[in-house]
Design a protein around this motif. Structure first.
Motif, PDB file in Angstrom:
ATOM      1  N   ILE A 195       0.870  -1.172   0.000  1.00 56.21           N
ATOM      2  CA  ILE A 195       0.000   0.000   0.000  1.00 56.21           C
ATOM      3  C   ILE A 195       0.911   1.227   0.000  1.00 56.21           C
ATOM      4  CG2 ILE A 195      -1.921   1.179   1.115  1.00 56.21           C
ATOM      5  CD1 ILE A 195      -2.503  -1.725   0.242  1.00 56.21           C
ATOM      6  N   ALA A 224      -2.237   0.844  -4.473  1.00 58.10           N
ATOM      7  CA  ALA A 224      -2.095  -0.513  -3.940  1.00 58.10           C
ATOM      8  C   ALA A 224      -1.650  -1.424  -5.075  1.00 58.10           C
ATOM      9  CB  ALA A 224      -3.416  -1.004  -3.350  1.00 58.10           C
ATOM     10  N   SER A 263      -8.557  -0.901   2.590  1.00 63.99           N
ATOM     11  CA  SER A 263      -7.494  -1.434   3.448  1.00 63.99           C
ATOM     12  C   SER A 263      -8.062  -2.420   4.466  1.00 63.99           C
ATOM     13  CB  SER A 263      -6.773  -0.286   4.171  1.00 63.99           C
ATOM     14  OG  SER A 263      -6.049   0.508   3.260  1.00 63.99           O
ATOM     15  N   ILE A 289       3.718  -1.843   4.164  1.00 65.01           N
ATOM     16  CA  ILE A 289       3.524  -0.402   4.093  1.00 65.01           C
ATOM     17  C   ILE A 289       4.873   0.238   4.408  1.00 65.01           C
ATOM     18  CG2 ILE A 289       1.078  -0.361   4.704  1.00 65.01           C
ATOM     19  CD1 ILE A 289       1.902   0.516   7.531  1.00 65.01           C
ATOM     20  N   LEU A 297      -3.565   4.288   8.559  1.00 65.72           N
ATOM     21  CA  LEU A 297      -3.530   3.299   7.479  1.00 65.72           C
ATOM     22  C   LEU A 297      -3.129   1.932   8.020  1.00 65.72           C
ATOM     23  CD1 LEU A 297      -3.979   3.067   4.415  1.00 65.72           C
ATOM     24  CD2 LEU A 297      -1.548   3.571   4.104  1.00 65.72           C
ATOM     25  N   LEU A 301      -5.511  -1.653   8.097  1.00 68.14           N
ATOM     26  CA  LEU A 301      -5.054  -2.912   7.500  1.00 68.14           C
ATOM     27  C   LEU A 301      -5.037  -4.059   8.503  1.00 68.14           C
ATOM     28  CD1 LEU A 301      -2.153  -1.531   5.315  1.00 68.14           C
ATOM     29  CD2 LEU A 301      -4.005  -2.966   4.433  1.00 68.14           C
TER      30      LEU A 301
END
Length: 627
Positions: A195, A224, A263, A289, A297, A301
């Motif tokens: 991502i 992504a 996500s 990431i 974020l 996830l």
């Protein structure tokens, strides 16, 4: 540089902190993409503190407010902060980091809050540890950004600039090939996907450019990439007509705001290992990431169980320029160098011959006008630092119309400027004197010049980092008990951000983690600053290349640098007696190269040609001994 009265802003922020049950509130400089330079709507730390530098963190409690910044901005921050603020000079002995200061304020089981989209997951984790150790309660993510609520209707609108395709003749590599390279890395490391949140990485990956952040040709988006899919998260209204055909069926386009719900779906889709008695199930593969991705974020996830934080492979690949990008850098620096020579010749005539009164902004505007006439010019790469006398000692000085100085021809003049061209990004600093410099000014300038030459002439084995090279630039100043409070060099993008990681030359720990590679482009910019009097900086752009050596110890490649900046040094400020024969040879050869590569731009421009001929004339040590 004006001081902003922040009393009412802080009063309202503290009211909101109480409403959200937060005792300490952290306001970083960065946006949701960890951008160094932000759009006006994301300049929250500047709004709440009044400090406009690009780096710094504000921390507010019910009774105190502190602003932490590094040595580049000590002078500026001391002038811009009002009496509500305490300045934490980061890097100085006995001065706490902003994290330490925050943790101290949390003592007594107090809660610290932050917008989780503007702090990285690693930073949130480290801050939590410090808070707990000091007896604080916890770090909480406050979904509503409290500074935005204080700002209210006065907050600038979010930019919605158009995004366009960067032609392959400038990019040098198809985006499909870049994605394929990334997928090979995913497969090699058994990752479920990456991502991407850094804006310059997304622009580079898809060969797109935008204009959402001043001076940085990037656009608000996420991306992504998995072994089978590639997605660009962006509002489609931003896309020029050429973008969708460019991306074709190979890239899905999803609305910008859906990154968080997607996500969550990514995290939920991970295939889990067979359960082991007494242990929670773990995924067979995790999502990558960047260590620069936001805490928000990471949480969406699935947190640490489903995420692996890494140095971005896109950032590493982007930093190694391909042959097309390197050739573009050479070409745009020749055009840009010609612009600077034309500007300096004009400025000297205006100040010395015509005795024109020019302020720093008027001069900077003239430089932009000259640059704008060059082929493939897009815009500036940062605010021009046009600074006279004491202002030159403010490392990242920004002159403002109606609040700047008239250029003094009897004082030092420092100009740090750059431009964005379709074929590259420039960043050049030259320090000049239009009168008679003092002995100390000439000495300091020559010590800085010796540092520039030392980096330029360096030869080093593969695997060497910019951290290891830093002392080459500082050694001459150190011998005199002098130094400077900034890095010696930073990476530079190719028609992208003027400051680009992960490489650089300096004392930052991250510069020790990434060795320099063939194809890296970075600055070479030592300096010296005498607060209240003058400042000196010389900056060239250099590119790492394979060196030709007589031997190859360890049977590995050796590297050196190729300089691409084509602007003369200031003869008046050079003390030739301080240069070694090798340094004088380097300087004379450099000046000959500048003259040969830029003189063709000045047909019919007698003023600039005469200035160029004078400034690039061969230096003979005898002229300094006899003078």
């Amino acid at each position: 540089m004006e001081t902003v009265n922040t009393t009412e802003r802080l009063r309202e922020l503290r009211r909101l902190m109480k409403e959200h049950k937060v005792d300490v509130y952290v306001v970083p400089s960065e946006d949701s993409h960890q951008s160094e330079y932000v759009a006006p709507c994301d300049a929250r730390r500047e709004f709440i503190s009044g400090f406009s530098g690009s780096a710094g963190t504000a921390v507010i409690t019910s009774e105190k407010a502190a602003l932490a910044t590094d040595g580049r901005y000590f002078n500026q921050a001391s002038k811009q902060l009002d009496s509500n603020w305490h300045l934490l000079k980061q890097g100085l002995e006995d001065v706490p980091t902003w994290q330490e200061w925050t943790a101290e304020q949390s003592q007594g089981h107090k809660t610290v809050g932050v917008d989780p989209t503007v702090i990285t997951a690693p930073d949130a984790r480290k801050l939590t540890e410090k808070i707990k150790k000091k007896g604080g309660a916890e770090l909480v993510g406050v979904k509503a950004n409290l500074v935005d609520l204080v700002w209210g209707d006065g907050r600038p609108p979010r930019p919605n600039e158009k995004v366009s395709v960067l032609d392959i003749k400038f990019a040098g590599k198809k985006f499909e090939e870049k994605i394929e390279d990334l997928r090979k890395e995913l497969d090699k490391k058994k990752s479920a996907g990456l991502i991407v949140s850094m804006l310059d990485e997304i622009a580079w990956l898809y060969n797109l450019r935008g204009n959402d952040i001043p001076y940085n040709p990037v656009f608000f988006s996420y991306a992504a990439v998995t072994p089978t899919t590639a997605t660009l998260y962006i509002d489609e209204s931003k896309l020029n007509r050429d973008v969708v055909p460019h991306l074709g069926h190979k890239v899905r386009i999803r609305p910008y705001s859906t990154i968080f719900e997607d996500s969550r779906a990514f995290g939920a889709s991970l295939e889990m290992e067979d359960p082991i008695e007494g242990k929670p199930p773990t995924p067979k593969r995790k999502f990558w990431i960047s260590t620069k991705a936001s805490w928000a974020l990471s949480l969406e996830l699935g947190g640490e169980e489903k995420v692996e934080e890494i140095r971005s492979p896109i950032g590493d690949a982007k930093a190694i320029k391909n042959a097309t990008e390197l050739e573009g850098m050479r070409a745009c620096h020749i055009r840009d160098g010609a612009s600077l020579s034309e500007y300096f010749a004009w400025l000297e005539e205006e100040l010395v011959v015509k005795r024109t009164k020019l302020d720093e902004v008027q001069a900077a505007d003239k430089l932009e006008e000259i640059r704008s006439k060059k082929d493939r010019f897009v815009g500036l790469s940062f605010d021009t630092i046009s600074s006279t006398g004491p202002n030159a000692a403010v490392i990242h000085y920004k002159p403002e119309k109606g609040n700047c100085s008239v250029i003094d021809p009897t004082a030092i003049y420092l100009c740090d400027s750059g431009a964005q061209y379709l074929d590259g990004t420039t960043d050049t600093t030259r320090t000049l004197h239009f009168g008679e410099p003092t002995e100390m000014e000439r000495k300091a300038y020559t010590l800085v010049l010796k540092g520039v030459i030392a980096i330029d002439r360096a030869v080093f084995p593969k695997g060497t980092s910019g951290f290891a090279l830093d002392t080459l630039a500082r050694q001459f100043l150190w011998r005199e008990g002098l130094d400077y409070r900034h890095g010696t060099g930073h990476g530079v993008g190719s028609y992208l951000n003027v400051h680009e990681g992960p490489i650089g030359i300096g004392t930052r720990i991250q510069y020790s983690e990434v060795p320099l590679s063939i194809g890296n482009v970075l600055s070479d910019e030592p300096g010296y600053y005498d607060d209240g009097n003058f400042g000196i900086r010389i900056e060239n752009m250099i590119m790492a290349q394979e060196a030709k050596t007589n031997h190859k110890f360890g049977d590995k490649p050796w590297l050196s640098f190729e300089h691409v900046t084509m602007v003369p040094m200031c003869r008046k400020l050079i003390d030739g007696k301080m240069l070694t024969p090798e340094e004088r040879t380097w300087l004379n050869e450099y000046h000959q190269e500048v003259y040969d590569k830029t003189k063709g731009f000045f047909k019919g421009d007698e003023r600039t040609l005469k200035w160029l001929e004078r400034e690039t004339r061969s230096i003979n040590v005898m002229e300094f001994i006899l003078s």
